[in-house]
Design a protein around this motif. Sequence first.
Motif, mmCIF file in Angstrom:
data_model
loop_
_atom_site.group_PDB
_atom_site.id
_atom_site.type_symbol
_atom_site.label_atom_id
_atom_site.label_comp_id
_atom_site.label_asym_id
_atom_site.label_seq_id
_atom_site.Cartn_x
_atom_site.Cartn_y
_atom_site.Cartn_z
ATOM 1 N N VAL A 44 0.819 -1.213 0.000
ATOM 2 C CA VAL A 44 0.000 0.000 0.000
ATOM 3 C C VAL A 44 0.853 1.262 0.000
ATOM 4 N N TYR A 45 1.911 1.271 0.839
ATOM 5 C CA TYR A 45 2.674 2.504 1.030
ATOM 6 C C TYR A 45 3.999 2.467 0.287
ATOM 7 N N LYS A 46 4.642 3.618 0.218
ATOM 8 C CA LYS A 46 5.917 3.729 -0.473
ATOM 9 C C LYS A 46 7.033 3.094 0.350
ATOM 10 N N LYS A 47 8.188 2.901 -0.266
ATOM 11 C CA LYS A 47 9.292 2.157 0.351
ATOM 12 C C LYS A 47 9.793 2.810 1.625
ATOM 13 N N GLY A 48 9.913 4.141 1.623
ATOM 14 C CA GLY A 48 10.406 4.824 2.810
ATOM 15 C C GLY A 48 9.508 4.609 4.010
ATOM 16 N N TYR A 49 8.227 4.587 3.785
ATOM 17 C CA TYR A 49 7.284 4.378 4.876
ATOM 18 C C TYR A 49 7.442 2.979 5.461
ATOM 19 N N ILE A 50 7.742 1.980 4.632
ATOM 20 C CA ILE A 50 7.952 0.608 5.099
ATOM 21 C C ILE A 50 9.150 0.551 6.026
ATOM 22 N N ALA A 51 10.166 1.361 5.758
ATOM 23 C CA ALA A 51 11.349 1.387 6.618
ATOM 24 C C ALA A 51 10.970 1.806 8.027
ATOM 25 N N PHE A 52 10.079 2.785 8.135
ATOM 26 C CA PHE A 52 9.645 3.221 9.460
ATOM 27 C C PHE A 52 8.755 2.179 10.138
ATOM 28 N N LYS A 53 7.981 1.439 9.339
ATOM 29 C CA LYS A 53 7.182 0.354 9.902
ATOM 30 C C LYS A 53 8.085 -0.749 10.444
ATOM 31 N N LEU A 54 9.214 -0.953 9.734
ATOM 32 C CA LEU A 54 10.152 -1.979 10.195
ATOM 33 C C LEU A 54 10.797 -1.565 11.512
ATOM 34 N N THR A 55 11.166 -0.296 11.629
ATOM 35 C CA THR A 55 11.746 0.177 12.893
ATOM 36 C C THR A 55 10.709 0.121 14.009
ATOM 37 N N TYR A 56 9.451 0.378 13.652
ATOM 38 C CA TYR A 56 8.376 0.283 14.639
ATOM 39 C C TYR A 56 8.215 -1.152 15.124
ATOM 40 N N LEU A 57 8.316 -2.109 14.194
ATOM 41 C CA LEU A 57 8.212 -3.526 14.551
ATOM 42 C C LEU A 57 9.362 -3.938 15.464
ATOM 43 N N LEU A 58 10.586 -3.569 15.099
ATOM 44 C CA LEU A 58 11.752 -3.955 15.894
ATOM 45 C C LEU A 58 11.721 -3.297 17.278
ATOM 46 N N THR A 59 11.318 -2.048 17.320
ATOM 47 C CA THR A 59 11.223 -1.349 18.610
ATOM 48 C C THR A 59 10.166 -1.991 19.488
ATOM 49 N N SER A 60 9.029 -2.327 18.900
ATOM 50 C CA SER A 60 7.947 -2.976 19.663
ATOM 51 C C SER A 60 8.395 -4.319 20.202
ATOM 52 N N PHE A 61 9.146 -5.072 19.383
ATOM 53 C CA PHE A 61 9.609 -6.401 19.804
ATOM 54 C C PHE A 61 10.566 -6.299 20.992
ATOM 55 N N VAL A 62 11.539 -5.379 20.869
ATOM 56 C CA VAL A 62 12.519 -5.210 21.947
ATOM 57 C C VAL A 62 11.845 -4.759 23.234
ATOM 58 N N CYS A 63 10.981 -3.776 23.145
ATOM 59 C CA CYS A 63 10.335 -3.240 24.351
ATOM 60 C C CYS A 63 9.289 -4.202 24.916
#
Length: 335
Positions: free
Chosen positions: A28-47
Amino acid sequence: MKPKQLLFLHIFYWAMFLVGTIIVPAFVYKKGYIAFKLTYLLTSFVCFYFNYFFIVPRFFDIKKLYKAIAGFSISVTCFVVIRYFTEEIFLPHFFGIRNYPEGTEFGYYFFDNIYNSVTSIFISTVFCLFKIYSSLDAERLQLVEEKKNAELKALKTQINPHFIFNTLNNIYSLVYQKSEKALPAIEELGQLLRYSTKDLEEDFISLDKEIGYIDSLIELEKLRLRNPELILVKKNIKHPHLNISPMLLVPFVENAFKHGDLRGKGFELKISDQNKVLHFYLLNFKKDKMKDSVSGIGIQNVKKRLEILYPKHELSIKDSETEFIVDLKIDLNDE
């Protein structure tokens, strides 16, 4: 909750999180936005697991709400700091992209990401509480089981000395009278002691062993009776290998010999196991002077053991001025 069930919840949660955070946005979204979703996923996992393994076990206390709030605040702060570092420092420096406009203050970033952190932190807390209370419940069940086993052992040891005391009194009387029955009585007692000492160590024994113990007890007691033919025993055992708790029926027979009128009336004992349901029936007549209850310590112990081991048993005790009747039914199908 079992460990496998808890593991399934973790896998299910992260699978749903991955679908909603990475897979769907990728189409759905552009590539740059996916990068932020990936950081959101990794941050959520760690926390998520920082809160799961360290914060909740140390800070959550239902009696001290301030500690729980403090722990929750630490987890949220951890989430915001990690995400800020990855999205506003790491990605701009190495890849030239950022999630928020350049110059966004940390205070604004912090409060804007509180909402994003709440879901993972909250679910992490719930999962951890599931684990904690499941562990406490398992420990409680273990303590109950240990208490039950300890109580059963104590109850069985209370029954055996009672029988020995009565039998030794009988043998003493025979020896004092220089009766020829004394030596056979001592031999019978020796056999019963070997038998009971071995089987009392077991949680369950075969039904024929328990009945064999009763038979030996009756034969031993008959040695001192003038009219042993008044002791009527009827047995109809079709499943001798069914399991039963040892020394469960014996106290009733001991009680009949101790308090019953054995000179003129004796007692009647019936034991059957039709459809694998043990039916124990014992009728004995009281001595004329025995007007109070004859339900002694041994029978009270049996009642407690029946409640623990066979909660669905049927026990009827009729205690009149002249008769004492025990009618017991135990379903041995599941033992």
